[in-house]
Write a protein that holds these residues in place. Structure first.
Motif, short mmCIF file in Angstrom:
data_model
loop_
_atom_site.label_atom_id
_atom_site.label_comp_id
_atom_site.label_asym_id
_atom_site.label_seq_id
_atom_site.Cartn_x
_atom_site.Cartn_y
_atom_site.Cartn_z
N MET A 1 0.78 -1.17 0.10
CA MET A 1 -0.01 0.10 0.13
C MET A 1 0.98 1.27 0.13
N SER A 2 0.50 2.30 -0.64
CA SER A 2 1.13 3.33 -0.94
C SER A 2 1.35 4.18 0.54
N SER A 3 2.58 4.72 0.84
CA SER A 3 2.68 5.58 1.77
C SER A 3 2.95 7.13 1.27
N ILE A 4 2.50 7.20 0.23
CA ILE A 4 2.63 8.76 -0.38
C ILE A 4 1.25 9.25 -0.56
N PHE A 5 0.94 10.37 -0.18
CA PHE A 5 -0.43 10.96 -0.10
C PHE A 5 -0.20 12.39 -0.67
N THR A 6 -1.39 13.04 -0.99
CA THR A 6 -1.25 14.53 -1.66
C THR A 6 -2.13 15.22 -0.91
N LEU A 7 -1.97 16.72 -0.90
CA LEU A 7 -2.92 17.43 -0.19
C LEU A 7 -2.81 18.81 -1.07
N CYS A 8 -4.01 19.30 -1.82
CA CYS A 8 -4.13 20.31 -2.54
C CYS A 8 -4.76 21.28 -2.02
N VAL A 9 -4.19 22.66 -1.87
CA VAL A 9 -4.94 23.97 -1.56
C VAL A 9 -5.33 24.44 -2.51
N VAL A 10 -6.83 24.32 -2.78
CA VAL A 10 -7.61 25.01 -4.05
C VAL A 10 -7.97 26.46 -3.62
N ARG A 11 -7.65 27.57 -4.28
CA ARG A 11 -7.99 28.74 -3.72
C ARG A 11 -9.10 29.45 -5.01
N ASP A 12 -9.78 30.28 -4.41
CA ASP A 12 -10.66 31.19 -5.23
C ASP A 12 -10.78 32.36 -4.47
N GLU A 13 -10.16 33.32 -4.86
CA GLU A 13 -10.14 34.63 -4.08
C GLU A 13 -9.63 34.48 -2.70
N ASP A 14 -10.71 34.87 -1.70
CA ASP A 14 -10.27 34.80 -0.38
C ASP A 14 -10.91 33.59 0.40
N LYS A 15 -11.03 32.50 -0.54
CA LYS A 15 -11.54 31.08 -0.12
C LYS A 15 -10.60 30.12 -0.50
N ILE A 16 -10.66 29.02 0.53
CA ILE A 16 -10.03 27.83 -0.05
C ILE A 16 -11.21 26.59 0.02
N LEU A 17 -10.85 25.62 -0.75
CA LEU A 17 -11.91 24.24 -0.96
C LEU A 17 -11.49 23.43 0.18
N VAL A 18 -12.73 23.15 0.79
CA VAL A 18 -12.21 22.09 2.08
C VAL A 18 -13.48 21.06 1.89
N GLN A 19 -12.95 20.03 2.43
CA GLN A 19 -14.11 18.54 2.63
C GLN A 19 -14.10 18.44 3.91
N LYS A 20 -15.32 17.71 4.19
CA LYS A 20 -15.35 17.24 5.48
C LYS A 20 -15.28 15.73 5.28
N ARG A 21 -13.95 15.24 6.27
CA ARG A 21 -13.64 14.10 6.24
C ARG A 21 -14.67 13.02 6.92
N GLU A 22 -14.80 11.83 6.24
CA GLU A 22 -15.97 10.77 6.55
C GLU A 22 -15.22 9.79 7.13
N LYS A 23 -13.85 9.59 7.11
CA LYS A 23 -12.91 8.54 7.70
C LYS A 23 -11.61 9.04 8.29
N THR A 24 -11.13 8.20 8.97
CA THR A 24 -9.82 8.49 9.78
C THR A 24 -8.78 8.62 8.86
N PRO A 25 -7.80 9.42 8.95
CA PRO A 25 -7.56 10.34 10.11
C PRO A 25 -8.39 11.79 9.84
N PHE A 26 -8.48 12.28 11.06
CA PHE A 26 -9.46 13.66 11.10
C PHE A 26 -10.76 13.63 10.70
N LYS A 27 -11.40 12.34 10.92
CA LYS A 27 -12.82 12.12 10.81
C LYS A 27 -13.53 13.25 11.49
N GLY A 28 -14.48 13.97 10.53
CA GLY A 28 -15.29 15.05 11.01
C GLY A 28 -14.68 16.45 10.98
N TYR A 29 -13.48 16.41 10.63
CA TYR A 29 -12.84 17.78 10.32
C TYR A 29 -13.01 18.24 8.80
N TRP A 30 -12.87 19.57 8.47
CA TRP A 30 -12.62 19.89 7.12
C TRP A 30 -11.28 20.19 6.80
#
Length: 154
Positions: A1-30
């Protein structure tokens, strides 16, 4: 299994795109979209795929920002690599995903939020306000961030 992950900050002016995590790690966090690099994928290909799968947005450009190691004091696991990217050039409309709810959040609200992972609040200024390559390490102990060591290579 891969141990390489990505994280991408997508911007639109003064906002960034976030997703509410449905699984660990960070379940329930955006958090910013991202995920595992699959076999025969480059990190950029994985970033593009993950953002599209999780949000419905197609990135036209993506910029490599750096790499962090991620490890745990409380669990025996291999050190993982987190490849950091950002983009403000995309097409499409936000779409519901089985990965979790997606939305735009004002950047100013992120730093006072209790529903954004601490690592994201530390990394965000480096990703958004600098031009160098970000390197460092994140060390967790039972899901709590113990060490956040970030360097900027200019």
């Amino acid at each position: 299994m891969s141990s390489i992950f990505t994280l991408c900050v997508v911007r639109d002016e003064d906002k960034i795109l976030v997703q509410k995590r449905e699984k660990t790690p960070f379940k329930g966090y955006w958090n910013a979209p991202g995920g595992k690099v699959e076999g025969q994928e480059t990190p950029i290909e994985a970033c593009l795929r993950e953002v599209f799968e999780e949000t419905g947005l197609q990135l036209n450009e993506v910029r490599f920002r750096g790499v962090m190691t991620v490890s745990s004091l409380s669990r025996q696991q291999n050190t993982q690599l987190l490849m950091l990217f950002d983009s403000n050039n995309y097409n499409g409309e936000l779409m519901p995903s089985s990965e979790g709810e997606v939305d735009w959040i004002e950047i100013d609200k992120i730093y006072n939020s209790k529903i954004i992972p601490a690592s994201t609040t530390y990394l965000l200024p480096y990703i958004m306000e600098s031009e160098g390559i970000i390197t460092g390490k994140l060390v967790y102990n039972r899901e709590l961030l113990e060490v956040c060591d970030i360097s900027l290579q200019v």
